[in-house]
Design an enzyme around this catalytic site. Sequence first.
Site, PDB file in Angstrom:
ATOM      1  N   TYR A 109       0.859  -1.183   0.000  1.00 24.06           N
ATOM      2  CA  TYR A 109       0.000   0.000   0.000  1.00 24.06           C
ATOM      3  C   TYR A 109       0.893   1.231   0.000  1.00 24.06           C
ATOM      4  CZ  TYR A 109      -3.544   3.373   1.544  1.00 24.06           C
ATOM      5  OH  TYR A 109      -4.393   4.452   1.641  1.00 24.06           O
ATOM      6  N   ASP A 125       9.328   2.863  -0.216  1.00 23.50           N
ATOM      7  CA  ASP A 125       8.283   3.540   0.544  1.00 23.50           C
ATOM      8  C   ASP A 125       8.450   3.115   1.994  1.00 23.50           C
ATOM      9  OD1 ASP A 125       6.095   4.544   1.747  1.00 23.50           O
ATOM     10  OD2 ASP A 125       4.612   3.608   0.428  1.00 23.50           O
ATOM     11  N   LYS A 172       4.434   8.793   8.915  1.00 26.73           N
ATOM     12  CA  LYS A 172       4.132   8.079  10.167  1.00 26.73           C
ATOM     13  C   LYS A 172       5.095   8.393  11.325  1.00 26.73           C
ATOM     14  CE  LYS A 172       1.253   4.803   7.860  1.00 26.73           C
ATOM     15  NZ  LYS A 172      -0.052   4.353   8.188  1.00 26.73           N
TER      16      LYS A 172
HETATM   17  N1  PMP Z   1       2.847   4.089   2.254  1.00 29.63           N
HETATM   18  C1  PMP Z   1       2.752   3.115   3.167  1.00 29.63           C
HETATM   19  C2  PMP Z   1       3.769   2.009   3.187  1.00 29.63           C
HETATM   20  C3  PMP Z   1       1.717   3.144   4.105  1.00 29.63           C
HETATM   21  O1  PMP Z   1       1.614   2.142   5.006  1.00 29.63           O
HETATM   22  C4  PMP Z   1       0.793   4.213   4.072  1.00 29.63           C
HETATM   23  C5  PMP Z   1      -0.353   4.293   5.070  1.00 29.63           C
HETATM   24  N2  PMP Z   1      -0.701   3.163   5.728  1.00 29.63           N
HETATM   25  C6  PMP Z   1       0.949   5.203   3.089  1.00 29.63           C
HETATM   26  C7  PMP Z   1       1.990   5.114   2.211  1.00 29.63           C
HETATM   27  C8  PMP Z   1      -0.001   6.349   3.022  1.00 29.63           C
HETATM   28  O2  PMP Z   1       0.230   7.231   4.072  1.00 29.63           O
HETATM   29  P1  PMP Z   1      -0.896   8.258   4.524  1.00 29.63           P
HETATM   30  O3  PMP Z   1      -2.000   7.451   5.111  1.00 29.63           O
HETATM   31  O4  PMP Z   1      -0.181   9.144   5.510  1.00 29.63           O
HETATM   32  O5  PMP Z   1      -1.315   9.019   3.326  1.00 29.63           O
END
Ligand code: PMP
Length: 441
Positions: free
Chosen positions: A143, A246, A274
Amino acid sequence: MNRPYSQTRAAFQRARKVMPLGVSSNFRYAGDDTMVVARGEGPYIWDMDGNRYIDYRLAYGPVILGHGDKRVSDRIIQQLGMGNLYAHTHPLEIEVAERIARMCPGVDKVRLSNSGTEATMHATRLARAYTNRDGIIKLEGAYHGNHDYVLWSTANMPLGSGGSPRSPVAVAQSSGIPHEIRGMLYVARFNDFEGMERLVKDKGGNVAAMIIEPMLGNSACIMPEPGYLEHLCKLCDDHGIVLIFDEVKTGFRIANGGATEYFGVKADLYTFAKALGNGYPVAAIGGRKEVMDTIAFGQVVHGGTYCGNAVGTAAAAAVLEALETTPVLENIQKRGKRLMKGIGDILTEHGLPYFMTGHPAMFGLMFGPKTEKPKEFRDVIKGNFKMYDMFGEYMRDLGVDVEGDFREPFFLSEAHTDSVIDETLNIVNDAAKLTKQNYRP
Ligand code: PMP
């Protein structure tokens, strides 16, 4: 297990009348049992009825120091009387960028954003601009946020919808995503060395970026097989593809220098969010100077009104200072290891089939029937969701908030002390016993 829930349920009904599903993010919806949380402190959250939970969800991972951590709050409070945003750079932004570049091998330059989604959106654009290609390779079960270019083949795709293992198809995870985007997306399976090689050899000339979660943080934290990240890195190098790690979940959680420090493999670009802000909205894109410097006038646009806002950057500065100057992540690792071992021993004792994978600061706990090592997303969704759902419900009723679905990992914070782990393990024992007694396939 006679805890009151009436006020929480009433609050959720109020929310439902004015907010679709009664939540601000679809992922928080849990049917009639959707929680409304009044406050948090350290490792705990409390619902509207005053029920306390040890929190292992930590808002999907950001809370690395603990809820309401004073180091973070103090730094923010220092800022509050001086305004939050100006049409100018603020010294906190410089401090945060310097700290990230110092801590993360592979990061020469940094731009700040507000969320993981923004960061991956800009990183993929940057890769397109740098390579003058449009295609993106992503992995099944990963994701990367909710923008149109990456909301495909995530961990929410149903079993059987992903096509043949030899030629996975990109599955849109929402209506409203333009169909044309499918033509730019190539999906591969995590840990499939040969499949990725075939894909890159075949389509590499169209591919701008390979965006990956270095460990599958959105699919039970499956780890890369030895040599897998190196393999991807080499394929990208050989075919002029920008490799994006990511690290929205792994960054500032599995090691101060994230996946590159932990696994010893460098990417071209990185996205962080995060844990960077302990729950405050701040994100970063970082990477090699040559790629990052494509952000320039007349070249690539990155920006946004709130980028670098003082509250988010103050939070990030406090988190990074704590990580750089004190053994935050070492402490979390030690306690996470104890927790993983304790859970494993208890589940074995009660005869519940399970598999645990990942890193002690964020680990996946899957329930059987199969207990061999999952290598990719398709292994994860063969797990026993029904049994885990039951276990999760008992855990929450007994005072530990875990995800109702094992695709999402357990997260620990520095506030999860040894005594919090002990309390958790007692509850795991009770929940496991009840699950064993009451589970019917
Ligand atoms: N990349 C990863 C690996 C994530 O786990 C998430 C959110 N769970 C995101 C991107 C998206 O981040 P946000 O919810 O802050 O937009």
